[in-house]
Design a protein around this motif. Structure first.
Motif, PDB file in Angstrom:
ATOM      1  N   GLN A   1      33.655  57.148 -17.848  1.00  0.00           N
ATOM      2  CA  GLN A   1      34.427  58.384 -17.800  1.00  0.00           C
ATOM      3  C   GLN A   1      35.310  58.443 -19.041  1.00  0.00           C
TER       4      GLN A   1
ATOM      5  N   ILE B   1      38.251  65.640 -17.635  1.00  0.00           N
ATOM      6  CA  ILE B   1      37.651  64.325 -17.470  1.00  0.00           C
ATOM      7  C   ILE B   1      36.138  64.548 -17.533  1.00  0.00           C
TER       8      ILE B   1
ATOM      9  N   LYS C   1      38.455  61.014 -21.093  1.00  0.00           N
ATOM     10  CA  LYS C   1      39.381  62.133 -20.968  1.00  0.00           C
ATOM     11  C   LYS C   1      39.424  62.845 -22.313  1.00  0.00           C
TER      12      LYS C   1
END
Length: 173
Positions: A7, A23, A9
């Motif tokens: 993941q 995200i 950001k």
């Protein structure tokens, strides 16, 4: 870039603060806003161990031109990404800190992790940045949510116990 694992950001920052606006999860693209020369600058950093594929711009454009199914899938993803950004703008413009934080917890649980648990690699500063509030304010509100049994904090992870109350706080703004 295509995020294959992990993941990330994406955020905009200045000298005083940063605002996390998205995200990204596996099989999402990063940086499409500059595909046609519109240079909207933002930063992206990994939240967890990540693998990213760099795709040649000309190859990507050729795929868009020649493969209507791929083009359709990209447009659908892109429109959904903008929907998320517009919802965040609406939240910041119209809600107070508690409503913003409730929105962020719902976003993380419903859209990103599809679970009632927000993993510990999403830190308080990230949550604050996604909410458009200070880290101190986010920590205080999270503590209030914990005291009211809306959430449980175990280590660095957050477990949402009561989605109904979070949705009510989100709607109330």
């Amino acid at each position: 870039m295509l995020l294959a694992e992990g993941q990330t950001k994406s955020y905009i920052e200045n000298a005083n603060r940063s605002y996390n606006f998205m995200i990204s999860c596996p099989f999402e693209f990063i940086g499409l806003s500059s595909l046609f020369g519109n240079h909207h600058y933002f930063s992206t950093s990994a939240l967890s161990n990540s693998l990213v594929y760099l795709i040649d711009k000309q190859v990507f454009l050729q795929l868009l031109a020649q493969n209507s199914s791929f083009n359709f899938a990209i447009m659908k993803w892109y429109c959904n990404s903008y929907k998320i950004i517009f919802q965040k703008m609406q939240c910041i413009a119209n809600k107070q800190a508690i409503g913003r934080l409730a929105d962020t917890l719902l976003y993380l649980c419903d859209e990103i992790f599809m679970s009632n648990t927000i993993p510990g690699f999403i830190n308080r500063k990230d949550i604050a940045g996604l909410s458009g509030i200070s880290t101190e304010n986010a920590v205080r509100i999270l503590s209030d949510f914990k005291n009211d049994s809306i959430i449980t904090i175990t280590g660095n992870s957050i477990i949402v116990n009561n989605f109904n109350i979070l949705r009510t706080l989100s709607l109330a703004g």
